[in-house]
Design a protein around this motif. Structure first.
Motif, PDB file in Angstrom:
ATOM      1  N   THR A   1      17.664  27.713 -13.834  1.00  0.00           N
ATOM      2  CA  THR A   1      16.758  28.621 -13.123  1.00  0.00           C
ATOM      3  C   THR A   1      15.304  28.228 -13.346  1.00  0.00           C
ATOM      4  OG1 THR A   1      16.808  30.190 -14.986  1.00  0.00           O
ATOM      5  CG2 THR A   1      18.375  30.547 -13.184  1.00  0.00           C
ATOM      6  N   LYS A   2      14.983  27.739 -14.544  1.00  0.00           N
ATOM      7  CA  LYS A   2      13.609  27.298 -14.812  1.00  0.00           C
ATOM      8  C   LYS A   2      13.238  26.097 -13.955  1.00  0.00           C
ATOM      9  CE  LYS A   2      13.087  28.975 -19.564  1.00  0.00           C
ATOM     10  NZ  LYS A   2      12.904  28.602 -20.983  1.00  0.00           N
ATOM     11  N   LEU A   3      14.148  25.148 -13.849  1.00  0.00           N
ATOM     12  CA  LEU A   3      13.858  23.956 -13.056  1.00  0.00           C
ATOM     13  C   LEU A   3      13.716  24.300 -11.575  1.00  0.00           C
ATOM     14  CD1 LEU A   3      16.150  21.269 -14.726  1.00  0.00           C
ATOM     15  CD2 LEU A   3      13.659  21.501 -14.898  1.00  0.00           C
ATOM     16  N   HIS A   4      14.527  25.240 -11.097  1.00  0.00           N
ATOM     17  CA  HIS A   4      14.418  25.676  -9.706  1.00  0.00           C
ATOM     18  C   HIS A   4      13.062  26.337  -9.469  1.00  0.00           C
ATOM     19  CE1 HIS A   4      15.007  28.414  -6.243  1.00  0.00           C
ATOM     20  NE2 HIS A   4      15.754  27.426  -5.784  1.00  0.00           N
ATOM     21  N   PHE A   5      12.659  27.204 -10.375  1.00  0.00           N
ATOM     22  CA  PHE A   5      11.361  27.871 -10.270  1.00  0.00           C
ATOM     23  C   PHE A   5      10.241  26.836 -10.359  1.00  0.00           C
ATOM     24  CE2 PHE A   5       9.311  32.182 -11.496  1.00  0.00           C
ATOM     25  CZ  PHE A   5       8.127  31.844 -10.839  1.00  0.00           C
ATOM     26  N   LEU A   6      10.363  25.886 -11.272  1.00  0.00           N
ATOM     27  CA  LEU A   6       9.341  24.861 -11.445  1.00  0.00           C
ATOM     28  C   LEU A   6       9.162  24.030 -10.183  1.00  0.00           C
ATOM     29  CD1 LEU A   6       7.360  23.329 -13.275  1.00  0.00           C
ATOM     30  CD2 LEU A   6       9.295  21.924 -14.035  1.00  0.00           C
ATOM     31  N   ALA A   7      10.272  23.627  -9.572  1.00  0.00           N
ATOM     32  CA  ALA A   7      10.187  22.829  -8.346  1.00  0.00           C
ATOM     33  C   ALA A   7       9.454  23.590  -7.252  1.00  0.00           C
ATOM     34  CB  ALA A   7      11.592  22.445  -7.884  1.00  0.00           C
ATOM     35  N   ARG A   8       9.757  24.878  -7.119  1.00  0.00           N
ATOM     36  CA  ARG A   8       9.082  25.704  -6.117  1.00  0.00           C
ATOM     37  C   ARG A   8       7.590  25.828  -6.423  1.00  0.00           C
ATOM     38  NH1 ARG A   8      10.528  31.992  -5.646  1.00  0.00           N
ATOM     39  NH2 ARG A   8       9.234  31.969  -7.522  1.00  0.00           N
ATOM     40  N   GLU A   9       7.266  26.023  -7.690  1.00  0.00           N
ATOM     41  CA  GLU A   9       5.871  26.180  -8.071  1.00  0.00           C
ATOM     42  C   GLU A   9       5.065  24.902  -7.869  1.00  0.00           C
ATOM     43  OE1 GLU A   9       3.615  28.626  -8.996  1.00  0.00           O
ATOM     44  OE2 GLU A   9       5.228  29.727  -8.031  1.00  0.00           O
ATOM     45  N   VAL A  10       5.664  23.768  -8.147  1.00  0.00           N
ATOM     46  CA  VAL A  10       4.979  22.491  -7.906  1.00  0.00           C
ATOM     47  C   VAL A  10       4.622  22.370  -6.430  1.00  0.00           C
ATOM     48  CG1 VAL A  10       5.267  19.988  -7.846  1.00  0.00           C
ATOM     49  CG2 VAL A  10       5.976  21.269  -9.872  1.00  0.00           C
ATOM     50  N   PHE A  11       5.558  22.735  -5.571  1.00  0.00           N
ATOM     51  CA  PHE A  11       5.318  22.677  -4.124  1.00  0.00           C
ATOM     52  C   PHE A  11       4.155  23.585  -3.727  1.00  0.00           C
ATOM     53  CE2 PHE A  11       6.101  24.436   0.126  1.00  0.00           C
ATOM     54  CZ  PHE A  11       6.137  23.270   0.879  1.00  0.00           C
TER      55      PHE A  11
ATOM     56  N   LEU B   1       0.828  -1.203   0.000  1.00  0.00           N
ATOM     57  CA  LEU B   1       0.000   0.000   0.000  1.00  0.00           C
ATOM     58  C   LEU B   1       0.866   1.258   0.000  1.00  0.00           C
ATOM     59  CD1 LEU B   1      -2.744   1.389   0.197  1.00  0.00           C
ATOM     60  CD2 LEU B   1      -2.622   1.128   2.688  1.00  0.00           C
ATOM     61  N   ALA B   2       1.915   1.235   0.816  1.00  0.00           N
ATOM     62  CA  ALA B   2       2.820   2.390   0.871  1.00  0.00           C
ATOM     63  C   ALA B   2       3.492   2.612  -0.481  1.00  0.00           C
ATOM     64  CB  ALA B   2       3.871   2.179   1.950  1.00  0.00           C
ATOM     65  N   LEU B   3       3.873   1.521  -1.146  1.00  0.00           N
ATOM     66  CA  LEU B   3       4.506   1.619  -2.457  1.00  0.00           C
ATOM     67  C   LEU B   3       3.547   2.210  -3.481  1.00  0.00           C
ATOM     68  CD1 LEU B   3       6.926   1.080  -4.280  1.00  0.00           C
ATOM     69  CD2 LEU B   3       6.052  -1.241  -4.635  1.00  0.00           C
ATOM     70  N   ILE B   4       2.296   1.748  -3.438  1.00  0.00           N
ATOM     71  CA  ILE B   4       1.284   2.271  -4.362  1.00  0.00           C
ATOM     72  C   ILE B   4       1.077   3.766  -4.133  1.00  0.00           C
ATOM     73  CG2 ILE B   4      -1.167   2.200  -4.951  1.00  0.00           C
ATOM     74  CD1 ILE B   4      -1.055  -0.831  -4.380  1.00  0.00           C
ATOM     75  N   LEU B   5       0.985   4.158  -2.863  1.00  0.00           N
ATOM     76  CA  LEU B   5       0.794   5.576  -2.545  1.00  0.00           C
ATOM     77  C   LEU B   5       1.983   6.412  -3.013  1.00  0.00           C
ATOM     78  CD1 LEU B   5      -0.757   5.353   1.036  1.00  0.00           C
ATOM     79  CD2 LEU B   5      -1.910   5.999  -1.088  1.00  0.00           C
ATOM     80  N   MET B   6       3.186   5.884  -2.871  1.00  0.00           N
ATOM     81  CA  MET B   6       4.379   6.591  -3.329  1.00  0.00           C
ATOM     82  C   MET B   6       4.355   6.773  -4.846  1.00  0.00           C
ATOM     83  SD  MET B   6       7.405   4.932  -0.967  1.00  0.00           S
ATOM     84  CE  MET B   6       8.668   5.699  -1.989  1.00  0.00           C
ATOM     85  N   ILE B   7       3.963   5.722  -5.560  1.00  0.00           N
ATOM     86  CA  ILE B   7       3.918   5.793  -7.022  1.00  0.00           C
ATOM     87  C   ILE B   7       2.859   6.794  -7.473  1.00  0.00           C
ATOM     88  CG2 ILE B   7       3.346   4.503  -9.111  1.00  0.00           C
ATOM     89  CD1 ILE B   7       4.578   2.031  -7.750  1.00  0.00           C
ATOM     90  N   VAL B   8       1.673   6.738  -6.838  1.00  0.00           N
ATOM     91  CA  VAL B   8       0.594   7.669  -7.186  1.00  0.00           C
ATOM     92  C   VAL B   8       1.021   9.108  -6.909  1.00  0.00           C
ATOM     93  CG1 VAL B   8      -1.731   8.432  -6.576  1.00  0.00           C
ATOM     94  CG2 VAL B   8      -1.256   5.996  -6.890  1.00  0.00           C
ATOM     95  N   SER B   9       1.666   9.316  -5.760  1.00  0.00           N
ATOM     96  CA  SER B   9       2.121  10.667  -5.401  1.00  0.00           C
ATOM     97  C   SER B   9       3.156  11.172  -6.398  1.00  0.00           C
ATOM     98  CB  SER B   9       2.713  10.670  -3.991  1.00  0.00           C
ATOM     99  OG  SER B   9       1.747  10.308  -3.030  1.00  0.00           O
ATOM    100  N   LEU B  10       4.081  10.302  -6.783  1.00  0.00           N
ATOM    101  CA  LEU B  10       5.118  10.683  -7.738  1.00  0.00           C
ATOM    102  C   LEU B  10       4.504  11.039  -9.089  1.00  0.00           C
ATOM    103  CD1 LEU B  10       8.090  11.029  -8.447  1.00  0.00           C
ATOM    104  CD2 LEU B  10       8.187   8.583  -8.962  1.00  0.00           C
ATOM    105  N   LEU B  11       3.538  10.232  -9.524  1.00  0.00           N
ATOM    106  CA  LEU B  11       2.869  10.498 -10.795  1.00  0.00           C
ATOM    107  C   LEU B  11       2.126  11.829 -10.755  1.00  0.00           C
ATOM    108  CD1 LEU B  11       1.469   6.959 -11.703  1.00  0.00           C
ATOM    109  CD2 LEU B  11       3.345   8.180 -12.820  1.00  0.00           C
TER     110      LEU B  11
ATOM    111  N   SER C   1       1.672  17.422 -12.303  1.00  0.00           N
ATOM    112  CA  SER C   1       1.549  18.833 -11.923  1.00  0.00           C
ATOM    113  C   SER C   1       2.669  19.653 -12.549  1.00  0.00           C
ATOM    114  CB  SER C   1       1.592  18.978 -10.397  1.00  0.00           C
ATOM    115  OG  SER C   1       0.477  18.340  -9.797  1.00  0.00           O
ATOM    116  N   ALA C   2       3.879  19.116 -12.535  1.00  0.00           N
ATOM    117  CA  ALA C   2       5.009  19.824 -13.131  1.00  0.00           C
ATOM    118  C   ALA C   2       4.788  20.030 -14.624  1.00  0.00           C
ATOM    119  CB  ALA C   2       6.304  19.046 -12.883  1.00  0.00           C
TER     120      ALA C   2
END
Length: 207
Positions: free
Chosen positions: A185-195, A18-28, A33-34
């Motif tokens: 810089t784009k990837l840094h901004f993107l990571a922040r925006e996803v959060f 279950l934890a693995l499934i939740l991790m995969i779903v969260s990652l997806l 979102s990104a």
């Protein structure tokens, strides 16, 4: 006896699975979102509106930072080509006594041939939600009802979601000359925006 051990081992595996499934779903979901934020930032809605709302960014000694300058310059283009009649600048000051982001933008715009009476400012906001909420309040006070939201491309998805949640008649107009040009810089901004984007989605229903 073996069957009992097997049964117990199955029970022990289930929480891990279950934890693995939740991790995969969260990652997806994070990856989706990104991608959504990135692709949304490439879209410009070529429309006319009453005003452009320029989301605030840093200033240095009364001068707009490269990030803020790019947003202001984009809004100036909208104003001078007739896409908007007014400019709404948002953003407070970092420290007491400093000129606010909005006031800095106002001075810059007037220096670039924008009529003072076509500029509206709010000088108290510090985050995106406050930028948009305060802009809505002063827009209503000035009879302004349709908007182009101006910010960096990777900021647009969250900004537009907030604007829509607040009931604004708004459309996306990202600053294509954004100071965020390199991949790093784009990837840094993107990571922040996803959060922040996911965080807003989680919190918004409880407000």
């Amino acid at each position: 006896m073996k069957w009992i051990n097997l049964k117990h081992s199955v029970i022990r595996i289930k929480p891990l699975r279950l934890a693995l499934i939740l991790m995969i779903v969260s990652l997806l979901y994070i990856v989706y979102s990104a991608y959504s934020i990135w692709s949304y930032g490439q879209r410009t809605e070529l429309l006319h509106a009453d005003a452009a709302i320029v989301l605030g960014a840093a200033t240095y000694n009364g001068e707009p930072s490269p990030v803020f300058k790019a947003r202001i310059d984009h809004a100036l283009n909208l104003y001078h080509n007739g896409s908007v009649r007014k400019l709404i600048f948002t953003g407070g000051s970092g420290e007491q006594g400093e000129i606010s982001e909005a006031e800095t933008a106002q001075v810059y715009a007037i220096d670039h041939e924008v009529k003072a009476e076509d500029i509206i400012i709010e000088t108290f906001s510090t985050i995106t939600e406050e930028n948009i909420r305060n802009a809505k309040i002063i827009a209503e006070q000035n009879g302004v009802s349709s908007f182009l939201i101006v910010s960096d491309p990777l900021h647009m998805k969250r900004a537009m979601m907030i604007a829509q949640d607040m009931g604004l008649n708004a459309h996306s107009s990202p600053a294509q000359n954004s100071a965020y040009q390199s991949l790093r810089t784009k990837l840094h901004f993107l990571a922040r925006e996803v959060f922040y984007y996911i965080g807003y989605q989680v919190v918004a229903p409880f407000r």
